[in-house]
Motif scaffolding. Structure first.
Motif, PDB file in Angstrom:
ATOM      1  N   ALA A  49      98.107  19.986  49.646  1.00  0.00           N
ATOM      2  CA  ALA A  49      99.412  19.687  49.059  1.00  0.00           C
ATOM      3  C   ALA A  49     100.447  20.760  49.396  1.00  0.00           C
ATOM      4  CB  ALA A  49      99.282  19.553  47.544  1.00  0.00           C
ATOM      5  N   HIS A  50      99.979  22.003  49.544  1.00  0.00           N
ATOM      6  CA  HIS A  50     100.887  23.127  49.781  1.00  0.00           C
ATOM      7  C   HIS A  50     100.338  23.997  50.915  1.00  0.00           C
ATOM      8  CE1 HIS A  50     102.808  21.938  46.064  1.00  0.00           C
ATOM      9  NE2 HIS A  50     101.673  22.075  45.414  1.00  0.00           N
ATOM     10  N   PRO A  51     100.557  23.602  52.168  1.00  0.00           N
ATOM     11  CA  PRO A  51     100.024  24.387  53.302  1.00  0.00           C
ATOM     12  C   PRO A  51     100.491  25.832  53.308  1.00  0.00           C
ATOM     13  CG  PRO A  51     100.763  22.217  54.025  1.00  0.00           C
ATOM     14  CD  PRO A  51     101.218  22.368  52.604  1.00  0.00           C
ATOM     15  N   ASN A  52     101.647  26.099  52.718  1.00  0.00           N
ATOM     16  CA  ASN A  52     102.108  27.491  52.705  1.00  0.00           C
ATOM     17  C   ASN A  52     101.239  28.364  51.803  1.00  0.00           C
ATOM     18  OD1 ASN A  52     103.110  26.300  50.354  1.00  0.00           O
ATOM     19  ND2 ASN A  52     105.111  27.305  50.469  1.00  0.00           N
ATOM     20  N   LEU A  53     100.633  27.775  50.769  1.00  0.00           N
ATOM     21  CA  LEU A  53      99.694  28.546  49.956  1.00  0.00           C
ATOM     22  C   LEU A  53      98.429  28.859  50.748  1.00  0.00           C
ATOM     23  CD1 LEU A  53      99.946  26.924  46.399  1.00  0.00           C
ATOM     24  CD2 LEU A  53     101.162  28.916  47.315  1.00  0.00           C
ATOM     25  N   ARG A  54      98.000  27.931  51.589  1.00  0.00           N
ATOM     26  CA  ARG A  54      96.852  28.198  52.466  1.00  0.00           C
ATOM     27  C   ARG A  54      97.181  29.348  53.414  1.00  0.00           C
ATOM     28  NH1 ARG A  54      92.614  24.971  54.268  1.00  0.00           N
ATOM     29  NH2 ARG A  54      93.620  23.039  53.576  1.00  0.00           N
ATOM     30  N   ARG A  55      98.385  29.324  53.976  1.00  0.00           N
ATOM     31  CA  ARG A  55      98.796  30.390  54.895  1.00  0.00           C
ATOM     32  C   ARG A  55      98.823  31.736  54.182  1.00  0.00           C
ATOM     33  NH1 ARG A  55     103.375  28.335  56.210  1.00  0.00           N
ATOM     34  NH2 ARG A  55     104.692  29.570  54.802  1.00  0.00           N
TER      35      ARG A  55
ATOM     36  N   ILE B  31     105.797  24.918  41.844  1.00  0.00           N
ATOM     37  CA  ILE B  31     106.970  25.781  41.677  1.00  0.00           C
ATOM     38  C   ILE B  31     106.814  27.046  42.510  1.00  0.00           C
ATOM     39  CG2 ILE B  31     108.168  27.275  40.006  1.00  0.00           C
ATOM     40  CD1 ILE B  31     107.624  25.017  37.921  1.00  0.00           C
ATOM     41  N   TYR B  32     105.622  27.638  42.458  1.00  0.00           N
ATOM     42  CA  TYR B  32     105.391  28.870  43.227  1.00  0.00           C
ATOM     43  C   TYR B  32     105.471  28.590  44.725  1.00  0.00           C
ATOM     44  CZ  TYR B  32     103.498  33.442  44.428  1.00  0.00           C
ATOM     45  OH  TYR B  32     103.350  34.712  44.936  1.00  0.00           O
ATOM     46  N   ALA B  33     104.879  27.485  45.154  1.00  0.00           N
ATOM     47  CA  ALA B  33     104.888  27.130  46.571  1.00  0.00           C
ATOM     48  C   ALA B  33     106.308  26.874  47.062  1.00  0.00           C
ATOM     49  CB  ALA B  33     104.010  25.907  46.807  1.00  0.00           C
TER      50      ALA B  33
ATOM     51  N   PHE C 212     104.377  35.799  52.774  1.00  0.00           N
ATOM     52  CA  PHE C 212     104.266  36.545  51.527  1.00  0.00           C
ATOM     53  C   PHE C 212     105.561  36.398  50.728  1.00  0.00           C
ATOM     54  CE2 PHE C 212     101.585  39.196  54.492  1.00  0.00           C
ATOM     55  CZ  PHE C 212     100.366  38.741  54.003  1.00  0.00           C
ATOM     56  N   MET C 213     105.453  36.356  49.419  1.00  0.00           N
ATOM     57  CA  MET C 213     106.610  36.079  48.569  1.00  0.00           C
ATOM     58  C   MET C 213     107.735  37.078  48.780  1.00  0.00           C
ATOM     59  SD  MET C 213     107.931  33.989  46.370  1.00  0.00           S
ATOM     60  CE  MET C 213     106.743  33.042  45.408  1.00  0.00           C
TER      61      MET C 213
END
Length: 206
Positions: A180-186, A142-144, A152-153
């Protein structure tokens, strides 16, 4: 002077990083556990739940609850620009996601790693743990999804991203989470580009 009662790699890490990033004067008191797993006796007078973090404010009062601490710190150091202030654009979303991370992901993490705290059934801990792992995966998703293509959010580094980065380190399999969530890695990598945050991560032996 702020005094942060902490334990390495615990929920105090994000609060410490925010204090550092804001340029706040602070001291970290790392607590030790006794043989039975409890904290030193003096800490119970500071936080009756004997949980970290606890933050002693310059006026001598005590704050608990890491998300609340982070909102308060950003308000005390508005020039650091690490959260929209009341009345500014983005404030509602900052509060929404800060509380979401604390209430949802942080809560699932506690059930995952301390399942015995959440059941009176001696055989129930594994069920609590399995359910928490599934909930954590859904909550990260959900956050991703909300983060989307942004780094940044809120469009620039905020306390929210520091908190989210800490929670990423608590994932059962951090590499699987990032796959699973490359944007969280970024997001995580960008948070650690901040020198103050990076130094706190190092002190916490991350």
């Amino acid at each position: 002077m702020y005094k942060l009662y902490a334990r390495n790699q615990a929920g105090s890490m994000a609060v410490e990083a925010l204090l550092a990033a804001c340029g706040a004067p602070y001291e970290v008191i790392v607590l030790n556990r006794k043989e039975d797993g409890s904290f030193e006796d003096f800490f119970h007078a500071i936080n009756p739940k004997a949980e970290v973090p606890a933050l002693l404010l310059p006026d001598g009062s005590v704050m608990t609850e890491s998300a609340a601490m982070m909102v308060h710190i950003t308000e005390q150091f508005p020039r650091a620009g690490l959260a929209p202030m009341p009345g500014e654009a983005g404030r509602a979303q900052f509060l929404r996601w800060q509380v979401y991370l604390a209430a949802a992901l942080y809560g699932s993490d506690l059930r995952l790693f301390y399942p015995q705290r959440f059941t009176t059934d001696a055989n129930g801990a594994e069920g609590v743990k399995a359910r928490a792992a599934g909930m954590m995966a859904d909550e990260f998703a959900i956050y991703a999804q909300a983060l989307g293509d942004r780094t940044f959010m809120l469009g620039k580094l905020s306390a929210l991203d520091i908190y989210a980065a800490m929670l990423c380190t608590w994932a059962p399999d951090m590499e699987a989470l990032f796959a699973a969530h490359p944007n969280l890695r970024r997001m995580y990598g960008a948070v650690l580009e901040n020198d103050a945050v990076k130094a706190v991560w190092a002190r916490n032996e991350m």
